[in-house]
Design a protein around this motif. Structure first.
Motif, PDB file in Angstrom:
ATOM      1  N   ASP A   5       7.976   1.998 -12.890  1.00 27.29           N
ATOM      2  CA  ASP A   5       7.504   1.650 -11.545  1.00 27.29           C
ATOM      3  C   ASP A   5       6.033   1.286 -11.605  1.00 27.29           C
ATOM      4  O   ASP A   5       5.302   1.723 -12.503  1.00 27.29           O
ATOM      5  N   VAL A   6       5.610   0.473 -10.643  1.00 29.35           N
ATOM      6  CA  VAL A   6       4.200   0.134 -10.468  1.00 29.35           C
ATOM      7  C   VAL A   6       3.840   0.398  -9.011  1.00 29.35           C
ATOM      8  O   VAL A   6       4.557  -0.037  -8.103  1.00 29.35           O
ATOM      9  N   LYS A   7       2.747   1.119  -8.816  1.00 28.69           N
ATOM     10  CA  LYS A   7       2.260   1.388  -7.468  1.00 28.69           C
ATOM     11  C   LYS A   7       0.853   0.824  -7.342  1.00 28.69           C
ATOM     12  O   LYS A   7      -0.038   1.153  -8.119  1.00 28.69           O
ATOM     13  N   SER A   8       0.671  -0.055  -6.375  1.00 28.92           N
ATOM     14  CA  SER A   8      -0.639  -0.645  -6.107  1.00 28.92           C
ATOM     15  C   SER A   8      -0.675  -1.048  -4.649  1.00 28.92           C
ATOM     16  O   SER A   8       0.316  -0.896  -3.914  1.00 28.92           O
ATOM     17  N   LEU A   9      -1.796  -1.580  -4.208  1.00 29.91           N
ATOM     18  CA  LEU A   9      -1.895  -2.033  -2.818  1.00 29.91           C
ATOM     19  C   LEU A   9      -0.826  -3.069  -2.494  1.00 29.91           C
ATOM     20  O   LEU A   9      -0.271  -3.089  -1.379  1.00 29.91           O
ATOM     21  N   THR A  10      -0.527  -3.922  -3.446  1.00 27.54           N
ATOM     22  CA  THR A  10       0.425  -5.000  -3.191  1.00 27.54           C
ATOM     23  C   THR A  10       1.849  -4.628  -3.571  1.00 27.54           C
ATOM     24  O   THR A  10       2.782  -5.377  -3.277  1.00 27.54           O
ATOM     25  N   HIS A  11       2.021  -3.498  -4.233  1.00 27.23           N
ATOM     26  CA  HIS A  11       3.348  -3.076  -4.680  1.00 27.23           C
ATOM     27  C   HIS A  11       3.685  -1.685  -4.144  1.00 27.23           C
ATOM     28  O   HIS A  11       4.278  -0.862  -4.848  1.00 27.23           O
ATOM     29  N   SER A  12       3.296  -1.422  -2.921  1.00 30.27           N
ATOM     30  CA  SER A  12       3.610  -0.141  -2.281  1.00 30.27           C
ATOM     31  C   SER A  12       4.099  -0.410  -0.861  1.00 30.27           C
ATOM     32  O   SER A  12       3.859  -1.490  -0.286  1.00 30.27           O
ATOM     33  N   TYR A  13       4.752   0.599  -0.313  1.00 30.34           N
ATOM     34  CA  TYR A  13       5.328   0.461   1.020  1.00 30.34           C
ATOM     35  C   TYR A  13       4.883   1.635   1.886  1.00 30.34           C
ATOM     36  O   TYR A  13       4.533   2.705   1.386  1.00 30.34           O
ATOM     37  N   LYS A  14       4.925   1.392   3.191  1.00 31.38           N
ATOM     38  CA  LYS A  14       4.574   2.445   4.135  1.00 31.38           C
ATOM     39  C   LYS A  14       5.621   2.462   5.252  1.00 31.38           C
ATOM     40  O   LYS A  14       6.259   1.440   5.554  1.00 31.38           O
ATOM     41  N   PRO A  15       5.834   3.633   5.851  1.00 28.65           N
ATOM     42  CA  PRO A  15       6.835   3.716   6.929  1.00 28.65           C
ATOM     43  C   PRO A  15       6.286   3.156   8.246  1.00 28.65           C
ATOM     44  O   PRO A  15       5.115   3.351   8.573  1.00 28.65           O
ATOM     45  N   VAL A  16       7.140   2.456   8.977  1.00 28.95           N
ATOM     46  CA  VAL A  16       6.815   1.985  10.336  1.00 28.95           C
ATOM     47  C   VAL A  16       7.999   2.307  11.245  1.00 28.95           C
ATOM     48  O   VAL A  16       9.145   2.428  10.785  1.00 28.95           O
ATOM     49  N   ARG A  17       7.718   2.475  12.537  1.00 33.61           N
ATOM     50  CA  ARG A  17       8.799   2.802  13.470  1.00 33.61           C
ATOM     51  C   ARG A  17       9.630   1.561  13.766  1.00 33.61           C
ATOM     52  O   ARG A  17       9.118   0.464  13.950  1.00 33.61           O
ATOM     53  N   LYS A  18      10.950   1.797  13.777  1.00 33.24           N
ATOM     54  CA  LYS A  18      11.881   0.736  14.129  1.00 33.24           C
ATOM     55  C   LYS A  18      12.926   1.338  15.063  1.00 33.24           C
ATOM     56  O   LYS A  18      13.903   1.953  14.620  1.00 33.24           O
ATOM     57  N   GLY A  19      12.706   1.178  16.360  1.00 30.75           N
ATOM     58  CA  GLY A  19      13.597   1.796  17.339  1.00 30.75           C
ATOM     59  C   GLY A  19      13.479   3.303  17.295  1.00 30.75           C
ATOM     60  O   GLY A  19      12.382   3.869  17.419  1.00 30.75           O
ATOM     61  N   PHE A  20      14.604   3.963  17.068  1.00 35.55           N
ATOM     62  CA  PHE A  20      14.609   5.423  16.963  1.00 35.55           C
ATOM     63  C   PHE A  20      14.694   5.889  15.503  1.00 35.55           C
ATOM     64  O   PHE A  20      15.159   6.990  15.215  1.00 35.55           O
ATOM     65  N   SER A  21      14.236   5.044  14.591  1.00 36.02           N
ATOM     66  CA  SER A  21      14.199   5.410  13.171  1.00 36.02           C
ATOM     67  C   SER A  21      12.975   4.757  12.532  1.00 36.02           C
ATOM     68  O   SER A  21      12.099   4.234  13.224  1.00 36.02           O
ATOM     69  N   PHE A  22      12.937   4.770  11.204  1.00 33.99           N
ATOM     70  CA  PHE A  22      11.827   4.185  10.469  1.00 33.99           C
ATOM     71  C   PHE A  22      12.364   3.176   9.467  1.00 33.99           C
ATOM     72  O   PHE A  22      13.515   3.239   9.039  1.00 33.99           O
ATOM     73  N   SER A  23      11.472   2.273   9.078  1.00 32.78           N
ATOM     74  CA  SER A  23      11.767   1.371   7.965  1.00 32.78           C
ATOM     75  C   SER A  23      10.519   1.272   7.101  1.00 32.78           C
ATOM     76  O   SER A  23       9.412   1.599   7.538  1.00 32.78           O
ATOM     77  N   MET A  24      10.699   0.823   5.858  1.00 32.76           N
ATOM     78  CA  MET A  24       9.579   0.717   4.923  1.00 32.76           C
ATOM     79  C   MET A  24       9.166  -0.745   4.808  1.00 32.76           C
ATOM     80  O   MET A  24      10.006  -1.619   4.559  1.00 32.76           O
ATOM     81  N   VAL A  25       7.886  -1.013   4.993  1.00 30.28           N
ATOM     82  CA  VAL A  25       7.364  -2.371   4.918  1.00 30.28           C
ATOM     83  C   VAL A  25       6.255  -2.411   3.869  1.00 30.28           C
ATOM     84  O   VAL A  25       5.639  -1.381   3.567  1.00 30.28           O
ATOM     85  N   PRO A  26       6.003  -3.584   3.274  1.00 32.07           N
ATOM     86  CA  PRO A  26       4.933  -3.671   2.269  1.00 32.07           C
ATOM     87  C   PRO A  26       3.591  -3.243   2.834  1.00 32.07           C
ATOM     88  O   PRO A  26       3.254  -3.532   3.992  1.00 32.07           O
ATOM     89  N   PHE A  27       2.834  -2.549   2.006  1.00 30.42           N
ATOM     90  CA  PHE A  27       1.509  -2.110   2.428  1.00 30.42           C
ATOM     91  C   PHE A  27       0.626  -3.317   2.720  1.00 30.42           C
ATOM     92  O   PHE A  27      -0.117  -3.336   3.717  1.00 30.42           O
ATOM     93  N   VAL A  28       0.697  -4.302   1.828  1.00 27.09           N
ATOM     94  CA  VAL A  28      -0.009  -5.571   2.046  1.00 27.09           C
ATOM     95  C   VAL A  28       1.051  -6.654   2.160  1.00 27.09           C
ATOM     96  O   VAL A  28       1.696  -7.003   1.160  1.00 27.09           O
ATOM     97  N   PRO A  29       1.276  -7.190   3.334  1.00 34.57           N
ATOM     98  CA  PRO A  29       2.322  -8.194   3.497  1.00 34.57           C
ATOM     99  C   PRO A  29       2.071  -9.432   2.639  1.00 34.57           C
ATOM    100  O   PRO A  29       0.917  -9.793   2.354  1.00 34.57           O
TER     101      PRO A  29
END
Length: 756
Positions: free
Chosen positions: A99-123
């Protein structure tokens, strides 16, 4: 007529030829020896850094971690994001990458309705200035991003790559290092400065540095030894005999240690030149005694006379030195223990060689080079030599010895409590080391390299998912932050507060816990579904224990312990009785590291002193002489305590070995001198006459051997491994002090004011 009972003297040619096969086999084994520069041995004596590494390894499932730093003023720009993305993409092509973790290769949780989804840290794609500013502000303020992925000033970002890759051998580690360096080289530019650190790379760095340093250490040591031997014997023949014996033994010693199950490391590699120096001291005593025998006797009779003079003192001197080294085996730090055990094996090998095959070699050499055993007539014409005059002067000025003893021993008792036992693994590397420079950068600009965990265990599974518990945990975390000593704090409560901020859309940066148990349960389920890394790091699988992780820069251990104790006391006061609070893992490891080093020093010295006293008392059948020898042997140790306290030399797993070693070698001179003095005195000489003859017989050898040992120690100042350089100049001070004790303090106590 051959009067010697030693078979190696009686049949030198046959026995040396027989043992030559064994010697050649051992030398062949020596060619297979390599330096094991496993960096984990550096961490073993620094329990804080070891605990940090073990926690990270557990979090990474024991995969190999490689950390890359990119420093630039353009991190949060389109060019900066492209650069980080390109480096991350390049790493993905390496074999064994997990695995590689970096600003461009990491994800963060965001709210999606009544749950969460993971989106890129840097789109991906083109970003507006507002988007970039938002990403930057989030990165340098969010507690789970700041100092983990981005420095607090936004000028350094870290890329973490994990691998499942076989790095068990030096060749495999070097291949991985070269491959990674070649891969990153195009990305290291004036605008984006790239550095990398990984334990496999530290291993190769240490190994390469040691090989490089030996090119300077060995010639320096050899030159100093040649000068010492040449000035002592002033004979080319003696020099050739010593060098032949030394080269053969030194070539075979690595093979002996290998066959005994030891590997060479940055710690015990010191043994090779040290043992070689000790071998030279024994050879010097043999040749000196041989040259003082009656030249009218045959060679066999002269060897027999030499053995009568040298064998028993050398045997007991070898025993005392072996005890000094073997006493280190009581230490729980493995590298100290192995140093002591390997040193004991080495001393035994030297003694067997010196009075076995080496003795045959010496006799054969004397047959070929008879000038080697010719006495120096210039010394025979003098009624009293320099050494005899020195001994008489010491006996006449005994008050000087007592004054020096008071000046040294009394302050040394207080200096013991001032010794520097604050162990830092980072100081085991040279200041010029790339790994040390990056570690110092992480420590100073990325929040520190010390991480300790405090556990909060509830009375039942899922007990940490209670709002009252989380509020109290948050209070403890805020108290820790208020201390102003922690660069970062992370807890299960702050993770839930982060999820709540995302849930309610709060971008203020103020983390607040949810007020609803239902909402809290949604957060827990979402984090488990995404296998969010921080959930695993901040709680156990049963959700019964929550963790508070505290991070500091590399501060002294006493301050570190006091800080942890204050947090633990506050947490105990805040939490209900059903919750157990423990920072004992962190406290225990720090205190144990310090205690292990102190116990190793005190334990080895006590064992060495008691055993040596018993052996010397048995040897001379005199309680008084045993006390005198031990007292003069303890003098260099007292000097070491004073020097260590004054200059605050770290008492780490390398320097801790100096005390017992100095005591063991220091008493060697006393054994040779007192044994000769006692033998002469029993033959009818007065105390002062015996003292003069003992000093004339043993003084040159003692001076020569001391010069050899000091030369070896000073040559270690070339080494780029800081603990070894500390070992070098400390041991040089100890050997010089032992020389003064042998040629002044001990004679002043053996002789009397009445002249012979």
């Amino acid at each position: 007529m051959n009067t010697s009972r030693n078979p190696f003297v009686r049949f030198p040619g046959v026995l040396f030829a027989t043992f030559l096969f064994v010697i050649v086999w051992l030398i062949w084994q020596s060619t297979k020896v390599s330096i094991d520069a496993n960096p984990m041995t550096l961490l073993e004596s620094d329990r804080r850094h070891l605990e940090t590494y073990e926690r990270i390894s557990e979090f990474l499932n024991d995969d190999t971690a490689l950390v890359i730093s990119i420093e630039s003023d353009q991190i949060f720009t389109p060019a900066g994001f492209d650069h980080i993305r390109n480096v991350s993409n390049a790493l993905t092509g390496q074999d064994g990458l997990v695995d590689v973790k970096s600003l461009t290769h990491s994800y963060k949780p965001v709210r999606k309705g009544f749950s969460f989804s993971m989106v890129p840290f840097v789109p991906a794609g083109e970003l507006s200035e507002e988007q970039i500013a938002s990403i930057r502000d989030f990165s340098i303020t969010h507690p789970l991003v700041r100092n983990i992925m981005v420095s607090h000033d936004g000028k350094i970002t870290l890329i973490t790559a994990t691998y499942k890759r076989d790095l068990s051998t030096s060749d495999l580690r070097q291949a991985f290092k070269s491959e990674t360096e070649n891969l990153l080289k195009p990305f290291d530019t004036p605008d984006f400065r790239v550095k990398v650190i990984a334990l496999p790379f530290i291993a190769q760095e240490l190994s390469s540095a040691f090989v490089h340093d030996l090119y300077y250490v060995l010639p320096t040591t050899g030159l100093c030894i040649l000068i010492a031997v040449a000035l002592t014997f002033r004979s080319l023949s003696c020099l050739l005999l010593l060098l032949m014996s030394e080269v053969i033994l030194t070539s075979a010693l690595p093979g002996v240690l290998r066959m005994a199950g030891f590997t060479l490391t940055p710690y015990n590699i010191l043994l090779l030149p040290l043992l070689a120096s000790i071998n030279l001291t024994l050879l010097t005593h043999q040749l000196t005694a041989l040259r003082r025998t009656d030249p009218d006797l045959g060679l066999d009779e002269r060897f027999s006379s030499m053995l009568d003079t040298v064998f028993w003192p050398s045997l007991f001197a070898a025993i005392t030195t072996a005890i000094g080294l073997g006493s280190l085996a009581v230490c729980e730090v493995s590298q100290v223990r192995n140093f002591g055990l390997a040193g004991t094996v080495g001393i035994g090998t030297i003694f067997v060689w010196s009075f076995g095959p080496g003795l045959s070699l010496l006799k054969l050499g004397c047959r070929v080079l008879p000038s080697a055993v010719l006495p120096k007539s210039v010394h025979r014409s003098r009624p009293t030599s320099f050494y005899g005059s020195l001994g008489q002067a010491a006996a006449n000025c005994r008050w000087v010895t007592f004054a020096l003893a008071a000046i040294i021993f009394i302050p040394a008792l207080f200096a013991v409590n001032r010794l520097n036992i604050d162990i830092r693994a980072i100081f085991f590397l040279s200041p010029e080391s790339h790994s040390r420079q990056m570690a110092e950068m992480i420590d100073s600009r990325m929040g520190g390299i010390n991480v300790v965990q405090m556990d909060f265990k509830t009375d039942k599974p899922n007990g940490i998912n209670q709002l009252d518990f989380l509020n109290k945990l948050q209070d403890v975390q805020e108290y820790a932050e208020g201390k102003g000593k922690f660069s970062s704090t992370y807890s299960y409560a702050s993770l839930m507060a982060m999820m709540n901020s995302i849930w309610v859309g709060d971008d203020s940066g103020q983390l607040t816990l949810p007020t609803s148990t239902l909402t809290l349960n949604i957060f827990v389920l979402a984090l488990k579904a995404f296998e969010y890394p921080f959930l695993q790091a901040l709680s156990d699988e049963k959700q019964q224990t929550a963790n508070l992780v505290l991070r500091t820069t590399d501060i002294p251990s006493t301050e570190f312990v006091a800080l942890l104790e204050s947090i633990e006391d506050k947490a105990t006061a805040i939490m209900p009785e059903t919750v157990s609070v423990s920072a004992q893992a962190g406290l225990h490891t720090v205190l144990k590291a310090d205690r292990d080093i102190v116990d190793a020093q005190l334990g080895s010295l006590c064992i060495t002193a008691v055993t040596m006293f018993a052996i010397m008392t048995l040897l001379w059948r005199s309680f008084r002489l045993g006390i005198l020898a031990l007292a003069t042997g303890l003098g260099p140790v007292a000097v070491l305590a004073l020097v260590g306290a004054i200059f605050q030399v770290p008492l780490n797993s390398v320097t801790v070995m100096v005390g017992a070693l100095a005591l063991g070698i220091g008493i060697d001179d006393a054994v040779h001198l007192i044994t000769h003095w006692l033998h002469t005195k029993r033959n009818g000489s007065t105390e002062n006459e015996a003292l003069v003859m003992a000093l004339e017989a043993k003084g040159p050898a003692i001076l020569c051997t001391s010069f050899i040992l000091v030369s070896f120690s000073l040559s270690l100042l070339w080494m780029s491994f800081p603990p070894v350089t500390h070992f070098g100049w400390l041991s040089a001070v100890a050997y010089a002090s032992a020389l003064g004790a042998a040629l002044w303090a001990l004679p002043s106590l053996l002789g009397s004011k009445k002249k012979p």
